[in-house]
Design a protein around this motif. Sequence first.
Motif, PDB file in Angstrom:
ATOM      1  N   LYS A  70       0.844  -1.198   0.000  1.00  0.00           N
ATOM      2  CA  LYS A  70       0.000   0.000   0.000  1.00  0.00           C
ATOM      3  C   LYS A  70       0.881   1.251   0.000  1.00  0.00           C
ATOM      4  CE  LYS A  70      -1.899   1.371   3.957  1.00  0.00           C
ATOM      5  NZ  LYS A  70      -2.743   1.445   5.114  1.00  0.00           N
ATOM      6  N   GLN A  71       0.311   2.362  -0.359  1.00  0.00           N
ATOM      7  CA  GLN A  71       1.050   3.612  -0.514  1.00  0.00           C
ATOM      8  C   GLN A  71       1.913   3.920   0.713  1.00  0.00           C
ATOM      9  OE1 GLN A  71       1.215   5.386  -3.251  1.00  0.00           O
ATOM     10  NE2 GLN A  71       2.442   7.041  -2.437  1.00  0.00           N
ATOM     11  N   LYS A  72       1.310   3.921   1.893  1.00  0.00           N
ATOM     12  CA  LYS A  72       2.055   4.108   3.144  1.00  0.00           C
ATOM     13  C   LYS A  72       2.116   2.744   3.809  1.00  0.00           C
ATOM     14  CE  LYS A  72       2.297   6.872   7.294  1.00  0.00           C
ATOM     15  NZ  LYS A  72       1.739   6.462   8.552  1.00  0.00           N
ATOM     16  N   ARG A  73       3.274   2.099   3.773  1.00  0.00           N
ATOM     17  CA  ARG A  73       3.400   0.732   4.274  1.00  0.00           C
ATOM     18  C   ARG A  73       2.808   0.580   5.667  1.00  0.00           C
ATOM     19  NH1 ARG A  73       9.372  -1.049   2.288  1.00  0.00           N
ATOM     20  NH2 ARG A  73       8.740  -1.433   0.156  1.00  0.00           N
ATOM     21  N   ASP A  74       2.190  -0.563   5.891  1.00  0.00           N
ATOM     22  CA  ASP A  74       1.592  -0.892   7.179  1.00  0.00           C
ATOM     23  C   ASP A  74       2.372  -2.075   7.755  1.00  0.00           C
ATOM     24  OD1 ASP A  74      -0.027  -1.264   9.360  1.00  0.00           O
ATOM     25  OD2 ASP A  74      -1.892  -1.061   8.221  1.00  0.00           O
ATOM     26  N   LEU A  75       3.518  -1.761   8.353  1.00  0.00           N
ATOM     27  CA  LEU A  75       4.400  -2.811   8.852  1.00  0.00           C
ATOM     28  C   LEU A  75       3.783  -3.682   9.943  1.00  0.00           C
ATOM     29  CD1 LEU A  75       7.912  -1.120   8.771  1.00  0.00           C
ATOM     30  CD2 LEU A  75       6.908  -2.746   7.178  1.00  0.00           C
ATOM     31  N   PRO A  76       2.983  -3.145  10.876  1.00  0.00           N
ATOM     32  CA  PRO A  76       2.370  -4.042  11.857  1.00  0.00           C
ATOM     33  C   PRO A  76       1.518  -5.127  11.209  1.00  0.00           C
ATOM     34  CG  PRO A  76       2.216  -1.800  12.645  1.00  0.00           C
ATOM     35  CD  PRO A  76       2.735  -1.731  11.228  1.00  0.00           C
ATOM     36  N   VAL A  77       0.787  -4.781  10.163  1.00  0.00           N
ATOM     37  CA  VAL A  77      -0.048  -5.782   9.477  1.00  0.00           C
ATOM     38  C   VAL A  77       0.836  -6.821   8.796  1.00  0.00           C
ATOM     39  CG1 VAL A  77      -1.669  -6.127   7.562  1.00  0.00           C
ATOM     40  CG2 VAL A  77      -2.035  -4.278   9.177  1.00  0.00           C
ATOM     41  N   ALA A  78       1.873  -6.366   8.097  1.00  0.00           N
ATOM     42  CA  ALA A  78       2.764  -7.298   7.405  1.00  0.00           C
ATOM     43  C   ALA A  78       3.510  -8.197   8.389  1.00  0.00           C
ATOM     44  CB  ALA A  78       3.748  -6.530   6.533  1.00  0.00           C
ATOM     45  N   LEU A  79       4.039  -7.607   9.451  1.00  0.00           N
ATOM     46  CA  LEU A  79       4.788  -8.393  10.441  1.00  0.00           C
ATOM     47  C   LEU A  79       3.892  -9.371  11.190  1.00  0.00           C
ATOM     48  CD1 LEU A  79       7.149  -5.650  11.902  1.00  0.00           C
ATOM     49  CD2 LEU A  79       7.771  -7.542  10.386  1.00  0.00           C
ATOM     50  N   ALA A  80       2.692  -8.953  11.492  1.00  0.00           N
ATOM     51  CA  ALA A  80       1.772  -9.815  12.242  1.00  0.00           C
ATOM     52  C   ALA A  80       1.378 -11.047  11.449  1.00  0.00           C
ATOM     53  CB  ALA A  80       0.526  -9.033  12.637  1.00  0.00           C
ATOM     54  N   ASN A  81       1.341 -10.934  10.137  1.00  0.00           N
ATOM     55  CA  ASN A  81       0.878 -12.042   9.313  1.00  0.00           C
ATOM     56  C   ASN A  81       1.991 -12.879   8.700  1.00  0.00           C
ATOM     57  OD1 ASN A  81      -2.211 -11.939   9.102  1.00  0.00           O
ATOM     58  ND2 ASN A  81      -1.578  -9.813   9.024  1.00  0.00           N
ATOM     59  N   SER A  82       3.218 -12.412   8.760  1.00  0.00           N
ATOM     60  CA  SER A  82       4.347 -13.174   8.203  1.00  0.00           C
ATOM     61  C   SER A  82       4.510 -14.558   8.828  1.00  0.00           C
ATOM     62  CB  SER A  82       5.645 -12.375   8.350  1.00  0.00           C
ATOM     63  OG  SER A  82       5.570 -11.207   7.584  1.00  0.00           O
ATOM     64  N   PRO A  83       4.435 -14.695  10.155  1.00  0.00           N
ATOM     65  CA  PRO A  83       4.554 -16.041  10.728  1.00  0.00           C
ATOM     66  C   PRO A  83       3.439 -16.971  10.265  1.00  0.00           C
ATOM     67  CG  PRO A  83       4.824 -14.393  12.440  1.00  0.00           C
ATOM     68  CD  PRO A  83       4.354 -13.679  11.213  1.00  0.00           C
ATOM     69  N   GLY A  84       2.268 -16.426   9.991  1.00  0.00           N
ATOM     70  CA  GLY A  84       1.159 -17.257   9.511  1.00  0.00           C
ATOM     71  C   GLY A  84       1.452 -17.884   8.164  1.00  0.00           C
ATOM     72  N   VAL A  85       2.161 -17.150   7.304  1.00  0.00           N
ATOM     73  CA  VAL A  85       2.533 -17.692   5.995  1.00  0.00           C
ATOM     74  C   VAL A  85       3.504 -18.851   6.178  1.00  0.00           C
ATOM     75  CG1 VAL A  85       3.652 -17.206   3.790  1.00  0.00           C
ATOM     76  CG2 VAL A  85       2.182 -15.475   4.828  1.00  0.00           C
ATOM     77  N   ILE A  86       4.548 -18.613   6.937  1.00  0.00           N
ATOM     78  CA  ILE A  86       5.602 -19.620   7.114  1.00  0.00           C
ATOM     79  C   ILE A  86       5.091 -20.842   7.875  1.00  0.00           C
ATOM     80  CG2 ILE A  86       7.856 -20.054   8.186  1.00  0.00           C
ATOM     81  CD1 ILE A  86       8.341 -16.956   7.690  1.00  0.00           C
ATOM     82  N   LEU A  87       4.478 -20.605   9.035  1.00  0.00           N
ATOM     83  CA  LEU A  87       4.023 -21.733   9.856  1.00  0.00           C
ATOM     84  C   LEU A  87       2.834 -22.448   9.228  1.00  0.00           C
ATOM     85  CD1 LEU A  87       4.502 -20.106  13.355  1.00  0.00           C
ATOM     86  CD2 LEU A  87       5.896 -21.888  12.289  1.00  0.00           C
ATOM     87  N   GLY A  88       1.991 -21.705   8.512  1.00  0.00           N
ATOM     88  CA  GLY A  88       0.882 -22.345   7.790  1.00  0.00           C
ATOM     89  C   GLY A  88       1.392 -23.283   6.719  1.00  0.00           C
ATOM     90  N   LEU A  89       2.420 -22.854   5.976  1.00  0.00           N
ATOM     91  CA  LEU A  89       3.011 -23.726   4.952  1.00  0.00           C
ATOM     92  C   LEU A  89       3.629 -24.978   5.565  1.00  0.00           C
ATOM     93  CD1 LEU A  89       4.722 -21.179   2.529  1.00  0.00           C
ATOM     94  CD2 LEU A  89       2.917 -22.813   1.950  1.00  0.00           C
ATOM     95  N   ILE A  90       4.369 -24.791   6.644  1.00  0.00           N
ATOM     96  CA  ILE A  90       4.987 -25.949   7.304  1.00  0.00           C
ATOM     97  C   ILE A  90       3.912 -26.906   7.803  1.00  0.00           C
ATOM     98  CG2 ILE A  90       6.394 -26.707   9.270  1.00  0.00           C
ATOM     99  CD1 ILE A  90       7.942 -24.024   8.960  1.00  0.00           C
ATOM    100  N   THR A  91       2.867 -26.372   8.425  1.00  0.00           N
ATOM    101  CA  THR A  91       1.781 -27.219   8.926  1.00  0.00           C
ATOM    102  C   THR A  91       1.099 -27.945   7.785  1.00  0.00           C
ATOM    103  OG1 THR A  91       1.427 -25.642  10.732  1.00  0.00           O
ATOM    104  CG2 THR A  91      -0.315 -27.244  10.342  1.00  0.00           C
ATOM    105  N   PHE A  92       0.847 -27.222   6.688  1.00  0.00           N
ATOM    106  CA  PHE A  92       0.190 -27.816   5.517  1.00  0.00           C
ATOM    107  C   PHE A  92       1.006 -29.007   4.986  1.00  0.00           C
ATOM    108  CE2 PHE A  92      -0.251 -27.993   0.872  1.00  0.00           C
ATOM    109  CZ  PHE A  92      -1.609 -28.249   0.764  1.00  0.00           C
ATOM    110  N   PHE A  93       2.300 -28.793   4.772  1.00  0.00           N
ATOM    111  CA  PHE A  93       3.116 -29.849   4.173  1.00  0.00           C
ATOM    112  C   PHE A  93       3.395 -31.007   5.115  1.00  0.00           C
ATOM    113  CE2 PHE A  93       4.201 -26.451   1.089  1.00  0.00           C
ATOM    114  CZ  PHE A  93       3.741 -27.121  -0.048  1.00  0.00           C
ATOM    115  N   THR A  94       3.455 -30.747   6.411  1.00  0.00           N
ATOM    116  CA  THR A  94       3.687 -31.861   7.341  1.00  0.00           C
ATOM    117  C   THR A  94       2.419 -32.676   7.591  1.00  0.00           C
ATOM    118  OG1 THR A  94       3.339 -30.459   9.301  1.00  0.00           O
ATOM    119  CG2 THR A  94       5.620 -30.724   8.516  1.00  0.00           C
ATOM    120  N   ALA A  95       1.273 -32.176   7.153  1.00  0.00           N
ATOM    121  CA  ALA A  95       0.023 -32.905   7.349  1.00  0.00           C
ATOM    122  C   ALA A  95      -0.123 -34.070   6.355  1.00  0.00           C
ATOM    123  CB  ALA A  95      -1.177 -31.971   7.221  1.00  0.00           C
ATOM    124  N   PHE A  96       0.727 -34.115   5.348  1.00  0.00           N
ATOM    125  CA  PHE A  96       0.653 -35.207   4.369  1.00  0.00           C
ATOM    126  C   PHE A  96       1.375 -36.443   4.858  1.00  0.00           C
ATOM    127  CE2 PHE A  96      -0.077 -31.556   1.569  1.00  0.00           C
ATOM    128  CZ  PHE A  96      -1.248 -31.978   0.970  1.00  0.00           C
TER     129      PHE A  96
END
Length: 86
Positions: A60-86
């Motif tokens: 976004k025009q004026k970066r919103d770092l709290p939003v980006a930082l708050a959701n970054s672990p969800g991307v990484i840990l969600g991917l790990i959880t997804f792939f380890t569920a197989f």
Amino acid sequence: MTNQRFISILGWVATFTAVCMYVSYLEQINLNLSGQKGGILQPLATVVNCSLWVAYGLFKQKRDLPVALANSPGVILGLITFFTAF
């Protein structure tokens, strides 16, 4: 306390609580790796949702770092959880 200061503090508190929520995936990853497989839909939905929020926060025009930082672990840990569920 000014309204802007309150909103800033609220943003960082929300960031902290979001990170705590995504850290809870560590338990599910551990269960997946020990043979007690969990579902794949919730971590996949988390990855999609968090990816969109990270992109929103960074592009976004004026970066919103709290939003980006708050959701970054969800991307990484969600991917790990997804792939380890197989």
